[in-house]
Write a protein that holds these residues in place. Structure first.
Motif, PDB file in Angstrom:
ATOM      1  N   TYR A  87      -5.120   5.200 -15.514  1.00 24.50           N
ATOM      2  CA  TYR A  87      -4.645   4.382 -14.396  1.00 24.50           C
ATOM      3  C   TYR A  87      -5.832   3.989 -13.526  1.00 24.50           C
ATOM      4  N   ASN A  88      -5.592   3.081 -12.585  1.00 28.22           N
ATOM      5  CA  ASN A  88      -6.602   2.667 -11.622  1.00 28.22           C
ATOM      6  C   ASN A  88      -6.461   3.514 -10.362  1.00 28.22           C
ATOM      7  N   GLU A  89      -7.557   3.933  -9.800  1.00 27.68           N
ATOM      8  CA  GLU A  89      -7.500   4.809  -8.624  1.00 27.68           C
ATOM      9  C   GLU A  89      -6.718   4.180  -7.478  1.00 27.68           C
ATOM     10  N   GLN A  90      -6.708   2.861  -7.409  1.00 30.93           N
ATOM     11  CA  GLN A  90      -5.999   2.184  -6.317  1.00 30.93           C
ATOM     12  C   GLN A  90      -4.483   2.364  -6.395  1.00 30.93           C
ATOM     13  N   GLU A  91      -3.971   2.857  -7.518  1.00 28.74           N
ATOM     14  CA  GLU A  91      -2.518   2.902  -7.715  1.00 28.74           C
ATOM     15  C   GLU A  91      -1.802   3.970  -6.890  1.00 28.74           C
ATOM     16  N   HIS A  92      -2.496   4.955  -6.382  1.00 24.72           N
ATOM     17  CA  HIS A  92      -1.838   6.015  -5.606  1.00 24.72           C
ATOM     18  C   HIS A  92      -1.099   5.433  -4.393  1.00 24.72           C
ATOM     19  N   PRO A  93       0.062   6.027  -4.012  1.00 29.40           N
ATOM     20  CA  PRO A  93       0.738   7.160  -4.630  1.00 29.40           C
ATOM     21  C   PRO A  93       1.375   6.794  -5.971  1.00 29.40           C
ATOM     22  N   LEU A  94       1.130   7.659  -6.969  1.00 31.81           N
ATOM     23  CA  LEU A  94       1.488   7.366  -8.354  1.00 31.81           C
ATOM     24  C   LEU A  94       2.169   8.573  -8.991  1.00 31.81           C
ATOM     25  N   VAL A  95       3.283   8.295  -9.667  1.00 29.52           N
ATOM     26  CA  VAL A  95       4.078   9.344 -10.299  1.00 29.52           C
ATOM     27  C   VAL A  95       4.094   9.105 -11.810  1.00 29.52           C
ATOM     28  N   ASP A 127       0.093  12.216  -8.503  1.00 32.07           N
ATOM     29  CA  ASP A 127       0.631  12.800  -7.273  1.00 32.07           C
ATOM     30  C   ASP A 127       1.902  13.601  -7.507  1.00 32.07           C
ATOM     31  N   GLU A 128       2.675  13.203  -8.507  1.00 32.50           N
ATOM     32  CA  GLU A 128       3.926  13.884  -8.841  1.00 32.50           C
ATOM     33  C   GLU A 128       4.213  13.673 -10.318  1.00 32.50           C
ATOM     34  N   ILE A 129       5.160  14.460 -10.831  1.00 35.09           N
ATOM     35  CA  ILE A 129       5.672  14.273 -12.189  1.00 35.09           C
ATOM     36  C   ILE A 129       7.179  14.150 -12.094  1.00 35.09           C
ATOM     37  N   ASN A 130       7.734  13.177 -12.806  1.00 35.41           N
ATOM     38  CA  ASN A 130       9.179  12.952 -12.794  1.00 35.41           C
ATOM     39  C   ASN A 130       9.725  13.144 -14.203  1.00 35.41           C
ATOM     40  N   ILE A 131      10.777  13.943 -14.329  1.00 36.51           N
ATOM     41  CA  ILE A 131      11.397  14.175 -15.630  1.00 36.51           C
ATOM     42  C   ILE A 131      12.489  13.125 -15.861  1.00 36.51           C
ATOM     43  N   ASN A 132      12.417  12.455 -17.013  1.00 34.90           N
ATOM     44  CA  ASN A 132      13.399  11.435 -17.356  1.00 34.90           C
ATOM     45  C   ASN A 132      14.681  12.107 -17.861  1.00 34.90           C
ATOM     46  N   VAL A 133      15.726  12.025 -17.039  1.00 39.61           N
ATOM     47  CA  VAL A 133      17.046  12.519 -17.428  1.00 39.61           C
ATOM     48  C   VAL A 133      18.043  11.364 -17.261  1.00 39.61           C
ATOM     49  N   GLY A 134      17.552  10.145 -17.495  1.00 35.33           N
ATOM     50  CA  GLY A 134      18.410   8.995 -17.251  1.00 35.33           C
ATOM     51  C   GLY A 134      18.434   7.946 -18.342  1.00 35.33           C
ATOM     52  N   LYS A 139       0.817  -1.215   0.000  1.00 34.63           N
ATOM     53  CA  LYS A 139       0.000   0.000   0.000  1.00 34.63           C
ATOM     54  C   LYS A 139       0.848   1.261   0.000  1.00 34.63           C
ATOM     55  N   ARG A 140       2.115   1.166   0.396  1.00 35.86           N
ATOM     56  CA  ARG A 140       2.930   2.363   0.601  1.00 35.86           C
ATOM     57  C   ARG A 140       3.979   2.609  -0.477  1.00 35.86           C
ATOM     58  N   THR A 141       4.411   1.574  -1.153  1.00 38.54           N
ATOM     59  CA  THR A 141       5.440   1.740  -2.172  1.00 38.54           C
ATOM     60  C   THR A 141       4.972   2.709  -3.254  1.00 38.54           C
ATOM     61  N   VAL A 142       5.830   3.647  -3.633  1.00 41.41           N
ATOM     62  CA  VAL A 142       5.482   4.622  -4.668  1.00 41.41           C
ATOM     63  C   VAL A 142       5.653   3.976  -6.043  1.00 41.41           C
TER      64      VAL A 142
END
Length: 328
Positions: free
Chosen positions: A52-60, A84-91, A28-31
């Motif tokens: 996405y499915n609402e159950q997926e939060h926390p979701l980036v 919940d967040e946005i992550n920029i791919n710089v990798g 339940k806690r893993t992002v």
């Protein structure tokens, strides 16, 4: 505020919404992170790439791009969609990503990344984070990495996920870039010492929660990728091992029963069982009968009119050899 102690890496073709739902059943806690989605797909694609499915939060949402206006527009859309967040791919080091001017090649343009962060943060009320390598090609000194973080964090980025390998933008395939450049965890630890107010997570080569907890003696969070995909049932222990919450650990049978219902719902809406089952091939790894489980799903889950019962039938192969698993 999301706790980033443990997150699952964005993995192209793997961490789709069905995979993420499966992971959420166990922890339940893993992002959770989406696969990388490009700005072009969001703005001009025909499909709903942000579903996405609402159950997926926390979701980036992991976003691929470098045009400031397009990145900002996608950030606003992601916020409206409830991410919940946005992550920029710089990798990511793949040729396709470089040709689109995003991914690891952006490490050479910290001011551009900073401009994206500043604009995205100003346009939304959710955090923008950055996932990078420790360097690219010959730009691999600690001073280079330090300057990259200094520039991007000054624009408002407070959380960095650092894959503790450099990337070679030519000469190595994306797969080779995940294995051949040596890991340098100490360099990531040093970043935390030099930027104590930033949230620093580490990624690369981490395969156990014991190792994750050891890393967190030095940094704030750990991101695990391929190990979880190959051995997903480890996530059933994540909430207790990482957050020490003392919650109920679901048995494989409990996980399987929830996923049977999920597959039936997916099939009823026009999908196929294989869309979900392909992410579950490793559920029984380490048990007698695991090979038969994988084979049965691979051979039987891709037909039309196949529902969640295919999971139960595959699991029966394992139960025959592990009757104690029949206890919920």
């Amino acid at each position: 505020m999301i706790s980033h102690k443990l997150s699952i890496a964005p993995m192209l073709d793997w961490t789709d919404r069905h995979c993420r739902y499966f992971y959420r059943v166990m922890s339940k806690r893993t992002v959770l992170y989406t696969e990388m989605v490009t700005t072009g797909a969001i703005l001009y694609g025909k499909g709903n790439y942000l579903a996405y499915n609402e159950q997926e939060h926390p979701l980036v949402l992991q976003l691929g791009g470098s045009d400031v206006n397009a990145m900002t527009e996608c950030a606003k859309i992601a916020e409206q969609q409830g991410y919940d967040e946005i992550n920029i791919n710089v990798g990511c080091p793949s040729d396709r990503v470089q040709n689109g001017k995003f991914g690891a090649c952006l490490m050479a343009e910290p001011e551009l990344v900073a401009d994206c962060v500043a604009s995205m943060q100003n346009a939304t009320n959710i955090p923008t984070t950055v996932k990078s390598r420790i360097g690219i090609d010959d730009l691999d000194s600690y001073e280079f990495l330090q300057q990259f973080l200094a520039t991007v964090s000054a624009a408002g980025c407070k959380h960095f996920i650092i894959h503790a390998r450099k990337a070679w933008l030519s000469g190595l395939s994306p797969k080779q870039n995940r294995d051949i450049p040596p890991l340098d965890y100490q360099r990531v630890y040093q970043l935390k010492q030099d930027f104590p107010k930033l949230d620093i997570s580490i990624n690369g080569g981490i395969t156990t929660f014991a190792a994750a907890n050891e890393h967190m003696q030095h940094i704030d969070g750990v991101m695990i990728g391929r190990e979880v995909y190959q051995n997903p049932y480890m996530l059933a222990q994540a909430d207790n091992e990482i957050w020490q919450v003392g919650s109920h650990v679901k048995s494989r049978l409990e996980v399987l029963n929830e996923m049977v219902d999920y597959i039936d719902t997916h099939v009823a809406s026009g999908g196929r069982a294989w869309h979900v089952a392909r992410h579950m091939l490793g559920l029984c790894n380490g048990l007698a009968g695991a090979k038969q489980f994988r084979r049965y799903l691979s051979e039987n889950a891709n037909g039309q009119n196949i529902g969640g019962e295919v999971l139960q039938q595959a699991f029966d192969k394992v139960l025959q050899l592990n009757p104690d698993l029949n206890e919920v």
